[in-house]
Design a protein around this motif. Structure first.
Motif, mmCIF file in Angstrom:
data_model
loop_
_atom_site.group_PDB
_atom_site.id
_atom_site.type_symbol
_atom_site.label_atom_id
_atom_site.label_comp_id
_atom_site.label_asym_id
_atom_site.label_seq_id
_atom_site.Cartn_x
_atom_site.Cartn_y
_atom_site.Cartn_z
ATOM 1 N N THR B 155 114.099 45.852 -7.803
ATOM 2 C CA THR B 155 115.502 45.694 -8.188
ATOM 3 C C THR B 155 115.733 45.631 -9.693
ATOM 4 O OG1 THR B 155 115.244 43.319 -7.953
ATOM 5 C CG2 THR B 155 116.150 44.485 -6.065
ATOM 6 N N ALA B 253 121.204 44.711 -12.398
ATOM 7 C CA ALA B 253 120.953 45.286 -11.076
ATOM 8 C C ALA B 253 122.244 45.889 -10.567
ATOM 9 C CB ALA B 253 120.444 44.210 -10.107
ATOM 10 N N GLU B 255 123.091 47.476 -6.825
ATOM 11 C CA GLU B 255 122.572 47.821 -5.491
ATOM 12 C C GLU B 255 123.716 48.287 -4.590
ATOM 13 O OE1 GLU B 255 119.139 47.130 -4.301
ATOM 14 O OE2 GLU B 255 118.901 47.236 -6.473
ATOM 15 N N ARG B 332 121.567 41.123 0.635
ATOM 16 C CA ARG B 332 120.955 42.405 0.283
ATOM 17 C C ARG B 332 119.499 42.458 0.728
ATOM 18 N NH1 ARG B 332 117.842 45.585 -0.214
ATOM 19 N NH2 ARG B 332 117.363 47.101 -1.858
ATOM 20 N N SER B 351 114.751 59.451 -4.016
ATOM 21 C CA SER B 351 115.573 59.310 -5.210
ATOM 22 C C SER B 351 116.229 60.641 -5.494
ATOM 23 C CB SER B 351 114.759 58.837 -6.411
ATOM 24 O OG SER B 351 113.850 59.817 -6.821
ATOM 25 N N HIS B 381 118.777 51.015 -4.466
ATOM 26 C CA HIS B 381 118.900 50.736 -5.897
ATOM 27 C C HIS B 381 119.703 51.868 -6.535
ATOM 28 C CE1 HIS B 381 115.758 48.014 -4.627
ATOM 29 N NE2 HIS B 381 114.943 49.024 -4.365
ATOM 30 N N ASP B 384 119.247 53.277 -10.055
ATOM 31 C CA ASP B 384 118.067 54.122 -10.308
ATOM 32 C C ASP B 384 118.105 55.411 -9.501
ATOM 33 O OD1 ASP B 384 117.211 51.664 -11.443
ATOM 34 O OD2 ASP B 384 116.398 51.095 -9.496
ATOM 35 N N ASN B 386 117.912 55.536 -6.373
ATOM 36 C CA ASN B 386 116.906 55.332 -5.320
ATOM 37 C C ASN B 386 117.588 54.802 -4.057
ATOM 38 O OD1 ASN B 386 114.088 52.975 -5.053
ATOM 39 N ND2 ASN B 386 114.630 54.684 -3.736
#
Lengths: 471, 471
Positions: B155, B253, B255, B332, B351, B381, B384, B386
Motif C-alpha cells: 500500500t 495511499a 486504494e 480495505r 497493473s 492500489h 500505482d 495495480n
C-alpha cells in the motif's frame, strides 16, 4: 578475437542497407570529451532516425565484429563517449531521435526518445504543468539516453532519486540487434529480471537505449531557497535531519559549500556577487518545494529559528524573491566553473554514508597534506552524501607544476573513501577513467558477475569496448 | 544435465562441514504455500546462522549439483517458495538470520538480515522515530529477504516505491557460493552494473539475499484518512491527480474499492461495520501523511470540497480519530479475506497505465461475461495502477462447479491487460504460477536476455529451478 575496424568495406555494407543520410562526416566534436583527457579515434558516424535503423546498425556491427560507441550529448566526465584506441569504431549518435513521443499528465509519465536533450524533457514536462526533476549542470546539452546510460545524479536526487529512479520503462537495442520493447508506463511490474536497471548505469556496454518512459511529478506549488551558515559539516547534517523531520519530502535540495569555493569565485569570477561580507567556512544551500498551502519563506524562517536555537547555524539569508533564489543557485552552480579556471590537480566525485561525511572531511586534508601544500574545494550534494572533493595547487601556482601527482592524490582520496564505506564514483560513472578504480575497489564477486553478464549479453564485446570493464 | 537429489550422501557432506544444528527436520509448512496450488517435495532443510554458512551450503550444492530453494516467510502467492517436482532440493531458510544489524537514524538507513520479519523492520524503524514504508498484508510473517527477492509492493508504493526502491545495498551469495559484499549505505554509487536491482525481483533464481541496507523516511508528523465515494474509476483518477497537485508526496495511499468487495464483506464477514448505509459502486480510501504543520483532516476537507465542486465525488467520510482511520483500513484489508472465503475462480494481480484503467474496467466485464455468469471484485492500489481483479461464481454457487474455467478466464483477462499495455504480474512476481504467462506475454528480447543472464550466473541451474524461467 580482436574487433574489426569500421573501414570502407564496412561503410559500403552499411550504405547498402540504410538510407543515404544515415552516415555523416565525422566532426571533431564526436572525438572530444569535456575534460580533454581522451581523444577518440576516427571511424564512422551514424545518425539513425529511428529504432529500426539503430537495430540495423547494431546487427551489422555484430555480424562484422565492429565496435559501437553510443553517443548522447557528449557531456560525460569519465571518457565513456570516446574510444581512444583499438580498431576504429562506429559512432552511433542518437541526436536525431530527439522526439518527445508522448506525455500523459494524469499518469505523470512522459515518453522521450534517447536523443532528447534533458532541458527539452524538463520543458515538455513544465508545459504540461509537471516536473521532470532530473537537473544537472549540463542539462542544456546532455541527452536523456546518456543520462540514463550513466544513471545521472545532480541536484534533485535527495527528493526524487537518481536517473534510474525516474525511469519506468525502456526501449533499447541489445548487442545482438534485438529490439527490447520495454517502454512500459507501469508503476508495478514484476515480470522477470529487471533489464531496465541493468541497462541503466551500464554506460552503453550492454546495449543502446533508444527511448524511455519517464516519471513526472506534480510541480511544487511554491519554492523557497536559503543560504545558511553552519558551524561544521556535522551541524549541516543535523540541519538536514531537522529539515526533513519538519518538512519531509518537501526538502528538494541540500548543497554544501566550503569557503574555498567562494574564494575561488572571488579569485577568477569576481563579478559574481558574494552573499556574505566574509565567506563563511561552511554554508548550505537549501531549497524547499512546498504544497498544501505552505509558505516556503515562512517555513525556512521557522527552520532557521529552530536551527539557531539548536546552535546549528550562525547566520543565513532567505531568498526574498525568485531573483535572489536564482542568485544563490548561480553561486552554487558557478563553483565548478571556478574550479575549471583554477585548474585542479585531481578531482573526485565521491559518495559516503551520510554519517561518515564529517569524519571524511576531517581526515582527508591530513592525507593530502602529506603529499604537499594544496588547496581543497569540498562541495556538493550533501543530502545524497555526494561530495565533489577537488584538490588544487596553492594560489599563484599552476597544476602543470605537479606532473604525475594527480594519480597519487586520487589514490589517497579513494583509499580513504573506501575505508569509510564510500564510493569512488557517485554520479559520473566509470567510463574509461575509472576502470582501474573499479578493479581495485570493486567487490570481487560483483566484478565476476559483471564480467559474466557482459560476456553473456555481448559475447563479441562490441558495445562500447573498454568502458566500465577493461577487455 | 539433470540435478542430483539432496539425499543422504549429500546430507552427510553438509553435516561434515557445518555445525550440527544447521540441518533440521523438515516440517510440513516448508512444503506448503498460502493458496494451496503447489505442494513442495521433501529434501533437506538448512537453517544457517550467518552468511558464511549460507555460502558453505551453496558451494556444496553447486559442487554436487543440488537444487536450492531459498525460503523466506513462505508468504509468496505464486509458488516461488516450493519445488513440486524434480530431484529433492535443499531448502535454505533464512529465518535464523533475522537480526537488525544496525540503524542509522540520521542517515535514514537500517541494515537488516534477510530473515528479519517485515513487521520487525517496521518496528525497529519506528523505535528510532523513522518510517520503513513497505507495508503489506503478510507483514507479520513475510521476511525482508523474500520481500526484496520478489520486489514486494503493497500500500505504500504510491509515495515510497516498491521494495527495490527502498534498498540501498545488498549482501548476497551468488550461485557459485561467492559472497557479494554490497551492503552500501550510499544514495549515489555509479560503479558498474547494478547487481542489486538484478537480484531484487529475481525471486531467488540468481542468488540468495542475506542482508540489506534499507531506506528509512521521516515519520509524517500527522496522518489523515478518508473514504470517498466517487462517480467512476475515471473520477477516482481525477481525484488522485487533484490530491497530488494539492498535496504532492503527502498523498500516502490511494486504494480503490468496488461495491462487490463491500457486498462480500456483508456476506461472509458481517461483523465488519459498513461505513455507508448502502455500499457505493466505487469508493477510494485515501491517506495523507503530512508535515510542515499541515492538519491532515483540514487538508482532506479541503480536497473533499474541491472534488465535490468538480463533480468527482458524491459522498465521503473523513476519519475523525485514529480508531476510525483504522476501521477504514480494516475494511480495505479484509477484502482479500472475504475473497478467500467466497472462493475465486480466477484472481489477477495486474497493473495498467493509469490512464488505461477506466477503459480496462469498462471492457473486462464483457470479456468475462462471454465465458459465463460471474461476479467480479475489482479493487486495489489505484495510485500505482495495480488492480486485484478477481472473478467469482454467482451467489450460492461454489467455484468447484467451474472446473478448468479458471485458466480460460485468466487468459481472457491477461490478454486484455496485454492489449492495453499492462502487466500480468504487478506485485506478486512470476514464481512457478506465471512462467507460462511470462513466455506468452514477455518481450522476446527480454526473455532471451534473461535466459542468457541466468545461464551466465547459474550455469548449472541450481538456484530455485523452475521459478521465473522454466528449465
Amino acid at each position: 578475437m580482436p574487433l574489426n575496424p569500421a573501414d570502407a568495406s564496412f561503410e559500403a555494407i552499411l550504405r547498402a542497407g540504410l538510407p543515404e543520410d544515415i552516415l555523416r562526416p565525422l566532426a571533431p566534436r564526436y572525438l572530444e570529451e569535456p575534460r580533454g583527457r581522451y581523444v577518440g579515434q576516427g571511424g564512422l558516424l551514424a545518425l539513425p532516425h529511428d529504432t529500426e535503423q539503430v537495430a540495423t546498425l547494431i546487427r551489422a556491427a555484430a555480424r562484422h565484429r565492429v565496435a559501437i560507441i553510443p553517443y548522447g550529448g557528449g557531456t560525460g566526465l569519465v571518457g565513456g563517449q570516446v574510444l581512444p584506441e583499438g580498431p576504429a569504431p562506429l559512432i552511433l549518435s542518437l541526436e536525431r531521435m530527439n522526439a518527445i513521443r508522448a506525455i500523459y499528465p494524469e499518469e505523470n509519465v512522459l515518453v522521450a526518445e534517447a536523443g532528447a536533450i534533458l532541458a527539452d524533457v524538463q520543458n515538455a514536462a513544465a508545459g504540461a504543468d509537471r516536473l521532470f526533476p532530473l537537473s544537472l549542470a549540463a542539462e542544456g546539452s546532455a541527452r536523456i539516453g546518456g543520462n540514463l546510460a550513466t544513471n545521472a545524479g545532480g541536484t534533485g536526487v535527495l527528493r526524487y532519486g537518481n536517473a534510474r529512479d525516474l525511469c519506468l520503462g525502456l526501449e533499447a537495442v541489445l548487442p545482438d540487434g534485438q529490439i527490447w520493447q520495454g517502454l512500459t508506463r507501469l508503476r508495478k511490474n514484476n515480470t522477470g529480471y529487471d533489464l531496465r536497471h541493468l541497462l541503466i548505469g551500464a554506460e552503453g556496454t550492454l546495449g543502446v537505449i533508444t527511448a524511455a518512459a519517464l516519471k513526472l511529478y506534480p510541480q511544487p506549488a511554491a519554492s523557497g531557497t536559503a543560504l545558511l551558515v553552519v558551524e561544521s559539516p556535522q551541524a549541516a547534517l543535523k540541519l538536514l535531519s531537522l529539515a526533513r523531520t519538519q518538512f519531509g519530502e518537501m526538502v528538494s535540495a541540500f548543497e554544501l559549500i566550503h569557503r574555498q569555493g567562494l574564494d575561488f569565485l572571488s579569485e577568477v569570477l569576481p563579478d559574481i556577487r558574494q552573499p556574505f561580507p566574509a565567506p563563511p567556512e561552511w554554508s548550505v544551500l537549501i531549497e524547499l518545494g512546498t504544497s498544501g498551502g505552505i509558505d516556503p519563506s515562512a517555513a525556512l524562517e521557522q527552520l532557521f529559528a529552530t536551527a539557531l536555537g539548536a546552535d546549528l547555524l550562525s547566520d543565513g539569508l532567505i531568498a526574498q524573491n525568485s531573483q535572489q533564489a536564482q542568485d544563490f543557485w548561480h553561486l552554487r552552480e558557478m563553483i565548478p566553473e571556478a574550479n575549471r579556471l583554477i585548474g585542479s590537480i585531481s578531482s573526485h566525485d565521491i559518495s559516503l554514508p551520510l554519517g561518515a561525511i564529517p569524519d571524511f572531511i576531517a581526515a582527508a586534508p591530513g592525507r593530502i597534506a602529506a603529499l604537499g601544500d594544496f588547496r581543497i574545494n569540498c562541495f556538493g550534494h550533501l543530502g545524497d552524501g555526494n561530495l565533489h572533493y577537488n584538490v588544487f595547487p596553492p594560489q599563484g601556482r599552476s597544476r602543470d607544476a605537479y606532473p604525475g601527482l594527480g594519480a597519487t592524490i586520487k589514490r589517497a582520496v579513494h583509499d580513504l573513501v573506501q575505508e569509510m564505506g564510500g564510493s569512488f564514483s557517485a554520479e559520473h560513472g566509470v567510463g574509461r577513467l575509472k576502470t582501474g578504480d573499479l578493479e581495485r575497489y570493486g567487490d570481487p564477486a560483483k566484478l565476476s558477475a559483471m564480467r559474466a553478464i557482459k560476456a553473456a549479453l555481448d559475447p563479441q564485446g562490441i558495445m562500447n569496448p573498454g568502458a566500465v570493464l577493461r577487455g
